[in-house]
Write a protein that holds these residues in place. Structure first.
Motif, PDB file in Angstrom:
ATOM      1  N   SER A  64      -3.716  18.076 -14.328  1.00 40.96           N
ATOM      2  CA  SER A  64      -2.598  17.785 -15.223  1.00 40.96           C
ATOM      3  C   SER A  64      -2.354  18.921 -16.207  1.00 40.96           C
ATOM      4  N   GLN A  65      -3.387  19.713 -16.494  1.00 37.68           N
ATOM      5  CA  GLN A  65      -3.189  20.857 -17.378  1.00 37.68           C
ATOM      6  C   GLN A  65      -2.250  21.878 -16.754  1.00 37.68           C
ATOM      7  N   PHE A  66      -2.274  21.966 -15.438  1.00 45.20           N
ATOM      8  CA  PHE A  66      -1.396  22.903 -14.743  1.00 45.20           C
ATOM      9  C   PHE A  66       0.065  22.570 -15.005  1.00 45.20           C
ATOM     10  N   THR A  67       0.416  21.285 -14.886  1.00 50.58           N
ATOM     11  CA  THR A  67       1.807  20.898 -15.087  1.00 50.58           C
ATOM     12  C   THR A  67       2.184  20.863 -16.563  1.00 50.58           C
ATOM     13  N   ARG A  68       1.230  20.502 -17.432  1.00 54.32           N
ATOM     14  CA  ARG A  68       1.555  20.411 -18.857  1.00 54.32           C
ATOM     15  C   ARG A  68       1.894  21.763 -19.462  1.00 54.32           C
ATOM     16  N   ARG A  69       1.308  22.838 -18.949  1.00 51.69           N
ATOM     17  CA  ARG A  69       1.567  24.140 -19.554  1.00 51.69           C
ATOM     18  C   ARG A  69       2.727  24.877 -18.895  1.00 51.69           C
ATOM     19  N   ARG A  70       3.448  24.210 -18.018  1.00 50.09           N
ATOM     20  CA  ARG A  70       4.641  24.792 -17.409  1.00 50.09           C
ATOM     21  C   ARG A  70       5.866  23.992 -17.817  1.00 50.09           C
TER      22      ARG A  70
ATOM     23  N   GLY B 103     -12.073  12.418  -8.526  1.00 46.20           N
ATOM     24  CA  GLY B 103     -12.365  11.719  -9.769  1.00 46.20           C
ATOM     25  C   GLY B 103     -11.397  12.047 -10.886  1.00 46.20           C
ATOM     26  N   VAL B 104     -11.587  11.364 -11.999  1.00 47.32           N
ATOM     27  CA  VAL B 104     -10.683  11.504 -13.134  1.00 47.32           C
ATOM     28  C   VAL B 104     -10.737  12.912 -13.720  1.00 47.32           C
ATOM     29  N   ARG B 105     -11.882  13.569 -13.607  1.00 42.10           N
ATOM     30  CA  ARG B 105     -11.989  14.927 -14.142  1.00 42.10           C
ATOM     31  C   ARG B 105     -11.058  15.885 -13.391  1.00 42.10           C
ATOM     32  N   MET B 106     -10.919  15.687 -12.095  1.00 43.09           N
ATOM     33  CA  MET B 106     -10.004  16.522 -11.321  1.00 43.09           C
ATOM     34  C   MET B 106      -8.566  16.276 -11.756  1.00 43.09           C
ATOM     35  N   PHE B 107      -8.252  15.011 -12.064  1.00 39.16           N
ATOM     36  CA  PHE B 107      -6.908  14.698 -12.554  1.00 39.16           C
ATOM     37  C   PHE B 107      -6.650  15.396 -13.887  1.00 39.16           C
ATOM     38  N   GLU B 108      -7.651  15.386 -14.765  1.00 40.72           N
ATOM     39  CA  GLU B 108      -7.493  16.044 -16.064  1.00 40.72           C
ATOM     40  C   GLU B 108      -7.240  17.536 -15.901  1.00 40.72           C
ATOM     41  N   LEU B 109      -7.995  18.158 -15.011  1.00 40.58           N
ATOM     42  CA  LEU B 109      -7.816  19.591 -14.790  1.00 40.58           C
ATOM     43  C   LEU B 109      -6.457  19.884 -14.163  1.00 40.58           C
TER      44      LEU B 109
ATOM     45  N   MET C 259       6.849  23.310  -5.663  1.00 42.86           N
ATOM     46  CA  MET C 259       6.644  24.675  -6.147  1.00 42.86           C
ATOM     47  C   MET C 259       6.289  25.580  -4.977  1.00 42.86           C
ATOM     48  N   LEU C 260       6.791  26.808  -5.022  1.00 39.67           N
ATOM     49  CA  LEU C 260       6.465  27.794  -3.996  1.00 39.67           C
ATOM     50  C   LEU C 260       5.063  28.339  -4.247  1.00 39.67           C
ATOM     51  N   VAL C 261       4.192  28.184  -3.256  1.00 42.61           N
ATOM     52  CA  VAL C 261       2.817  28.684  -3.340  1.00 42.61           C
ATOM     53  C   VAL C 261       2.549  29.488  -2.072  1.00 42.61           C
ATOM     54  N   GLY C 262       2.651  30.801  -2.174  1.00 36.76           N
ATOM     55  CA  GLY C 262       2.491  31.630  -0.988  1.00 36.76           C
ATOM     56  C   GLY C 262       3.597  31.341   0.007  1.00 36.76           C
ATOM     57  N   ALA C 263       3.210  31.057   1.237  1.00 36.87           N
ATOM     58  CA  ALA C 263       4.184  30.747   2.289  1.00 36.87           C
ATOM     59  C   ALA C 263       4.352  29.245   2.475  1.00 36.87           C
ATOM     60  N   GLU C 264       3.994  28.477   1.447  1.00 34.86           N
ATOM     61  CA  GLU C 264       4.085  27.021   1.531  1.00 34.86           C
ATOM     62  C   GLU C 264       4.779  26.450   0.300  1.00 34.86           C
ATOM     63  N   ILE C 265       5.221  25.228   0.457  1.00 30.57           N
ATOM     64  CA  ILE C 265       5.745  24.439  -0.652  1.00 30.57           C
ATOM     65  C   ILE C 265       4.701  23.384  -0.995  1.00 30.57           C
ATOM     66  N   MET C 266       4.360  23.288  -2.277  1.00 32.69           N
ATOM     67  CA  MET C 266       3.452  22.235  -2.727  1.00 32.69           C
ATOM     68  C   MET C 266       4.247  21.212  -3.529  1.00 32.69           C
ATOM     69  N   HIS C 267       4.069  19.938  -3.198  1.00 33.40           N
ATOM     70  CA  HIS C 267       4.741  18.865  -3.919  1.00 33.40           C
ATOM     71  C   HIS C 267       3.916  18.511  -5.160  1.00 33.40           C
ATOM     72  N   LEU C 268       4.462  18.818  -6.333  1.00 34.73           N
ATOM     73  CA  LEU C 268       3.744  18.570  -7.580  1.00 34.73           C
ATOM     74  C   LEU C 268       3.902  17.133  -8.059  1.00 34.73           C
ATOM     75  N   GLU C 269       5.110  16.608  -7.948  1.00 33.85           N
ATOM     76  CA  GLU C 269       5.401  15.256  -8.425  1.00 33.85           C
ATOM     77  C   GLU C 269       6.219  14.523  -7.377  1.00 33.85           C
ATOM     78  N   ARG C 270       6.055  13.211  -7.351  1.00 33.39           N
ATOM     79  CA  ARG C 270       6.821  12.376  -6.425  1.00 33.39           C
ATOM     80  C   ARG C 270       7.116  11.050  -7.105  1.00 33.39           C
ATOM     81  N   ILE C 271       8.383  10.607  -7.018  1.00 36.02           N
ATOM     82  CA  ILE C 271       8.777   9.291  -7.511  1.00 36.02           C
ATOM     83  C   ILE C 271       9.504   8.580  -6.377  1.00 36.02           C
ATOM     84  N   GLY C 272       8.950   7.480  -5.913  1.00 37.83           N
ATOM     85  CA  GLY C 272       9.534   6.744  -4.797  1.00 37.83           C
ATOM     86  C   GLY C 272       8.467   6.343  -3.802  1.00 37.83           C
ATOM     87  N   SER C 273       8.828   5.438  -2.916  1.00 35.07           N
ATOM     88  CA  SER C 273       7.834   4.867  -2.002  1.00 35.07           C
ATOM     89  C   SER C 273       8.096   5.157  -0.529  1.00 35.07           C
ATOM     90  N   TRP C 274       9.209   5.832  -0.213  1.00 35.16           N
ATOM     91  CA  TRP C 274       9.519   6.111   1.197  1.00 35.16           C
ATOM     92  C   TRP C 274       9.738   7.598   1.384  1.00 35.16           C
TER      93      TRP C 274
END
Length: 276
Positions: free
Chosen positions: A75-81, A67-73, A106-121
């Protein structure tokens, strides 16, 4: 007393398991969420009802999405970095110039997390979607970041997953690849190591305030990607994000005065001909 103390923790674990089951962009049914989260269907139904009331989850007929509340929470992660804020415009420009899909990871432990993506392929689902994670050793963003860290700062690495024959499958392979990354000035290339026909080029972005370990990357079809040009584009884009994130001004070249034409004679400050 022990049972009373454990009950809230068990409930939180179930809520977390359900929320973490929303991987990808496709809405999920109750049965799918219960299966993915390993939460009993009746319990999953009750928890989801409450999450819908709170706005954390949305329900449409028989399916659920975040839901939108999860998006709000989130987005705060990226806004404060600083790096995610600085990267948005640069990513859009890189996508426009190259036509390739651009990621901020972003490096998260032993994984990479994709924070943002622009493009369709490729298709924005599974491992290629924003919010998805991939093993650090398999990905170009991950190896670009590992190359900036001393081995004693590495997370625990695993080599038991190799989706293609081009995947990094051992520590010795990784070390050889990291040497090539450093030879390219910090740019990592993964050619079909995560998926056949897909090449990813990545460069690290560091910050002065230890805001996290980020990497900028582009993803494109292996056969069509100009590796030399793309490497330069990604390196320059990552450097631009670094400057913006760290408040470093971009140096502009000073104007050079016009030189006399070939037929004119150069003169010294006292008016004598330079050739005299």
């Amino acid at each position: 007393m022990a049972h009373i103390e454990e009950a809230p923790a068990a409930m939180i674990d179930r809520v977390a398991s359900l929320l973490e089951s929303f991987v990808g962009e496709r809405p999920l049914t109750l049965a799918e969420l219960a299966r993915r989260s390993h939460v009993p269907r009746s319990s999953a139904h009750r928890i989801l009802q409450r999450l819908v009331e709170l706005g954390w989850v949305e329900r449409k007929e028989f399916t659920y999405t975040l839901g939108v509340r999860m998006f709000e929470l989130g987005s705060q992660f990226t806004r404060r970095r600083t790096v995610p804020r600085a990267a948005v415009t640069v990513m859009a420009g890189l996508h426009r110039r190259s036509g390739l899909t651009v990621y901020l990871s972003m490096l998260v432990g032993a994984e990479i997390m994709h924070l943002e993506r622009i493009g369709s392929w490729p298709s924005a689902s599974g491992q290629w979607s924003a919010g998805a994670r991939q093993p650090v050793t398999l990905t170009a963003p991950g190896r670009a970041l590992l190359a900036t860290l001393s081995p004693d700062r590495w997370p625990e690495l695993h080599f038991d997953y190799a989706p293609t024959q081009y995947s990094i499958q051992s520590r010795s392979q990784l070390m050889r690849d990291l040497a090539r990354v450093r030879d390219r000035g910090g740019v990592a290339v993964d050619a079909q190591g995560t998926h056949h026909g897909v090449t990813v080029v990545a460069a690290p972005i560091t910050t002065m305030d230890d805001d996290g370990h980020f990497a900028l990357s582009v993803c494109g079809p292996t056969r069509a990607l100009d590796l030399v040009a793309t490497t330069a584009e990604v390196r320059n884009a990552a450097a631009t994000v670094w400057r913006v994130a760290n408040g470093v001004p971009t140096l502009r070249p000073r104007a050079v005065p016009d030189l006399p034409s070939s037929g004119a004679e150069l003169q010294l400050a006292d008016g004598r001909p330079a050739s005299g």
